[in-house]
Design a protein around this motif. Structure first.
Motif, mmCIF file in Angstrom:
data_model
loop_
_atom_site.group_PDB
_atom_site.id
_atom_site.type_symbol
_atom_site.label_atom_id
_atom_site.label_comp_id
_atom_site.label_asym_id
_atom_site.label_seq_id
_atom_site.Cartn_x
_atom_site.Cartn_y
_atom_site.Cartn_z
ATOM 1 N N GLY A 293 0.819 -1.210 0.000
ATOM 2 C CA GLY A 293 0.000 0.000 0.000
ATOM 3 C C GLY A 293 0.852 1.259 0.000
ATOM 4 N N LEU A 294 1.898 1.276 0.833
ATOM 5 C CA LEU A 294 2.791 2.442 0.895
ATOM 6 C C LEU A 294 3.517 2.649 -0.432
ATOM 7 N N ALA A 295 3.952 1.542 -1.042
ATOM 8 C CA ALA A 295 4.665 1.629 -2.325
ATOM 9 C C ALA A 295 3.759 2.185 -3.418
ATOM 10 N N LEU A 296 2.504 1.760 -3.430
ATOM 11 C CA LEU A 296 1.556 2.245 -4.432
ATOM 12 C C LEU A 296 1.245 3.722 -4.235
ATOM 13 N N LEU A 297 1.200 4.151 -2.983
ATOM 14 C CA LEU A 297 0.964 5.574 -2.699
ATOM 15 C C LEU A 297 2.116 6.420 -3.224
ATOM 16 N N GLN A 298 3.329 5.881 -3.141
ATOM 17 C CA GLN A 298 4.487 6.604 -3.668
ATOM 18 C C GLN A 298 4.376 6.808 -5.177
ATOM 19 N N LYS A 299 3.678 5.884 -5.847
ATOM 20 C CA LYS A 299 3.461 5.990 -7.294
ATOM 21 C C LYS A 299 2.211 6.811 -7.598
ATOM 22 N N GLN A 300 1.596 7.349 -6.532
ATOM 23 C CA GLN A 300 0.361 8.134 -6.641
ATOM 24 C C GLN A 300 -0.795 7.300 -7.181
ATOM 25 N N GLU A 301 -0.732 6.005 -6.957
ATOM 26 C CA GLU A 301 -1.845 5.119 -7.296
ATOM 27 C C GLU A 301 -2.725 5.000 -6.047
ATOM 28 N N TYR A 302 -3.431 6.092 -5.751
ATOM 29 C CA TYR A 302 -4.137 6.213 -4.480
ATOM 30 C C TYR A 302 -5.251 5.181 -4.261
ATOM 31 N N PRO A 303 -6.121 4.926 -5.232
ATOM 32 C CA PRO A 303 -7.185 3.944 -4.987
ATOM 33 C C PRO A 303 -6.646 2.556 -4.635
ATOM 34 N N GLU A 304 -5.627 2.101 -5.378
ATOM 35 C CA GLU A 304 -5.043 0.786 -5.109
ATOM 36 C C GLU A 304 -4.270 0.785 -3.793
ATOM 37 N N GLY A 305 -3.583 1.903 -3.514
ATOM 38 C CA GLY A 305 -2.846 2.008 -2.259
ATOM 39 C C GLY A 305 -3.772 1.959 -1.059
ATOM 40 N N VAL A 306 -4.877 2.700 -1.139
ATOM 41 C CA VAL A 306 -5.880 2.698 -0.059
ATOM 42 C C VAL A 306 -6.464 1.296 0.119
ATOM 43 N N LYS A 307 -6.726 0.623 -0.988
ATOM 44 C CA LYS A 307 -7.281 -0.732 -0.943
ATOM 45 C C LYS A 307 -6.352 -1.684 -0.189
ATOM 46 N N GLU A 308 -5.045 -1.589 -0.466
ATOM 47 C CA GLU A 308 -4.077 -2.464 0.211
ATOM 48 C C GLU A 308 -3.967 -2.126 1.692
ATOM 49 N N LEU A 309 -3.987 -0.841 2.029
ATOM 50 C CA LEU A 309 -3.917 -0.435 3.435
ATOM 51 C C LEU A 309 -5.164 -0.878 4.193
ATOM 52 N N GLU A 310 -6.324 -0.800 3.545
ATOM 53 C CA GLU A 310 -7.559 -1.257 4.182
ATOM 54 C C GLU A 310 -7.508 -2.759 4.437
ATOM 55 N N ARG A 311 -6.957 -3.492 3.482
ATOM 56 C CA ARG A 311 -6.792 -4.944 3.647
ATOM 57 C C ARG A 311 -5.849 -5.240 4.809
ATOM 58 N N ALA A 312 -4.749 -4.487 4.886
ATOM 59 C CA ALA A 312 -3.790 -4.671 5.977
ATOM 60 C C ALA A 312 -4.437 -4.355 7.326
ATOM 61 N N LEU A 313 -5.253 -3.304 7.360
ATOM 62 C CA LEU A 313 -5.916 -2.912 8.602
ATOM 63 C C LEU A 313 -6.899 -3.986 9.055
ATOM 64 N N ASP A 314 -7.677 -4.529 8.139
ATOM 65 C CA ASP A 314 -8.632 -5.589 8.480
ATOM 66 C C ASP A 314 -7.912 -6.820 9.015
ATOM 67 N N LEU A 315 -6.838 -7.216 8.343
ATOM 68 C CA LEU A 315 -6.069 -8.383 8.778
ATOM 69 C C LEU A 315 -5.409 -8.127 10.132
ATOM 70 N N GLY A 316 -4.900 -6.904 10.312
ATOM 71 C CA GLY A 316 -4.242 -6.558 11.569
ATOM 72 C C GLY A 316 -5.213 -6.566 12.736
ATOM 73 N N ARG A 317 -6.412 -6.069 12.509
ATOM 74 C CA ARG A 317 -7.425 -6.050 13.575
ATOM 75 C C ARG A 317 -7.835 -7.470 13.968
ATOM 76 N N ASP A 318 -7.914 -8.346 12.978
ATOM 77 C CA ASP A 318 -8.275 -9.738 13.262
ATOM 78 C C ASP A 318 -7.169 -10.459 14.031
ATOM 79 N N ALA A 319 -5.915 -10.162 13.674
ATOM 80 C CA ALA A 319 -4.776 -10.857 14.288
ATOM 81 C C ALA A 319 -4.419 -10.301 15.658
ATOM 82 N N ASP A 320 -4.383 -8.975 15.767
ATOM 83 C CA ASP A 320 -3.967 -8.333 17.024
ATOM 84 C C ASP A 320 -4.570 -6.935 17.091
ATOM 85 N N PRO A 321 -5.826 -6.839 17.543
ATOM 86 C CA PRO A 321 -6.556 -5.551 17.541
ATOM 87 C C PRO A 321 -5.828 -4.417 18.245
ATOM 88 N N LYS A 322 -5.059 -4.740 19.289
ATOM 89 C CA LYS A 322 -4.392 -3.699 20.059
ATOM 90 C C LYS A 322 -2.907 -3.572 19.703
#
Length: 252
Positions: free
Chosen positions: A85-114
């Motif tokens: 997600g961070l790499a895509l944001l550097q390329k200014q591919e914002y929709p795809e970057g946001v999508k990857e960060l949202e996926r990471a956030l969902d997975l992170g909350r499931d694995a370790d919410p805190k």
């Protein structure tokens, strides 16, 4: 097929890489992780570790490559989705970057919410969503301006044609009215994209300002960090005062 003893050697190389990384010796760490990957190419952590080294060196092309490879091996890898997600944001591919960060956030909350990564990912996601909104807003403003200029050109051509036919007064009055109407239409269309109208999800519910350092509460609501810290400080003082009052009453 993994060569016998390769995994243990790869693990030693990973530990060596970790040691180099802690000393900011990123090139040496990359070499160690690369050797580990050569021995065991199907272990995603070697790839994400190397991607993190590339990130520290701002080598975003390689960050993207290693992150994508890690995701192919483990689609639930939080760090891989986050760094991609961070790499895509550097390329200014914002929709795809946001999508990857949202996926990471969902997975992170499931694995370790805190866990620390959840908050870190959310901060990057909030900034990414603002950049995405800002880019979309700028693009729409440019499109509106281009369309307005095209309409003005068309009206001018029509006005010039009337002048050639001798309808000077009538053409001039009509042209001015049409331009005024055109200005009003495009002014109304642009109102939705004014800089003051930031989406609600990018603003703290208490301060109503854009998030600068957002944190997520256990209930899942996001606030500005300084507001939460200030609130907790007040609560602590109130609790302390009530405790002292209670003790005073008890001893009197």
């Amino acid at each position: 097929m993994v060569v016998p003893g390769a995994l243990s050697t790869a693990e030693k190389l990973r530990k060596d890489g970790n040691s180099y990384f802690k000393k900011d010796r990123f090139a040496a760490a990359i070499d160690a992780y690369t050797e580990a990957i050569t021995l065991c190419p199907n272990v995603p952590v070697y790839l994400t570790n190397r991607a993190l080294c590339h990130l520290k060196r701002n080598d975003w092309t390689r960050v993207e490559e290693d992150s994508r490879k890690a995701i192919q091996l483990d689609s639930n890898c939080v760090k891989a989705h986050y760094m991609l997600g961070l790499a895509l944001l550097q390329k200014q591919e914002y929709p795809e970057g946001v999508k990857e960060l949202e996926r990471a956030l969902d997975l992170g909350r499931d694995a370790d919410p805190k866990g620390y990564m959840v908050e870190e990912i959310w901060q990057e996601l909030a900034k990414a969503k603002y950049m995405e909104w800002e880019e979309a807003s700028s693009k729409r403003a440019w499109e509106l301006q281009s369309l307005k200029e095209a309409c003005e050109t068309s009206l001018k051509e029509k006005h010039d044609a009337f002048q050639m036919e001798g309808f000077l007064d009538e053409a001039g009055t009509t042209h001015m009215k049409q331009l005024e109407a055109l200005d009003k239409v495009f002014e109304k269309a642009a109102e939705a994209d004014t800089a003051s109208e930031v989406p609600d999800y990018l603003c703290c519910k208490i301060t109503l300002d854009i998030f600068r350092d957002p944190v997520i509460t256990p209930s899942g609501v996001t606030y500005e960090r300084s507001v939460i810290l200030n609130h907790l400080e007040k609560v602590m003082w109130v609790t302390l005062i009530l405790s002292l009052v209670s003790q005073s009453i008890h001893h009197s």
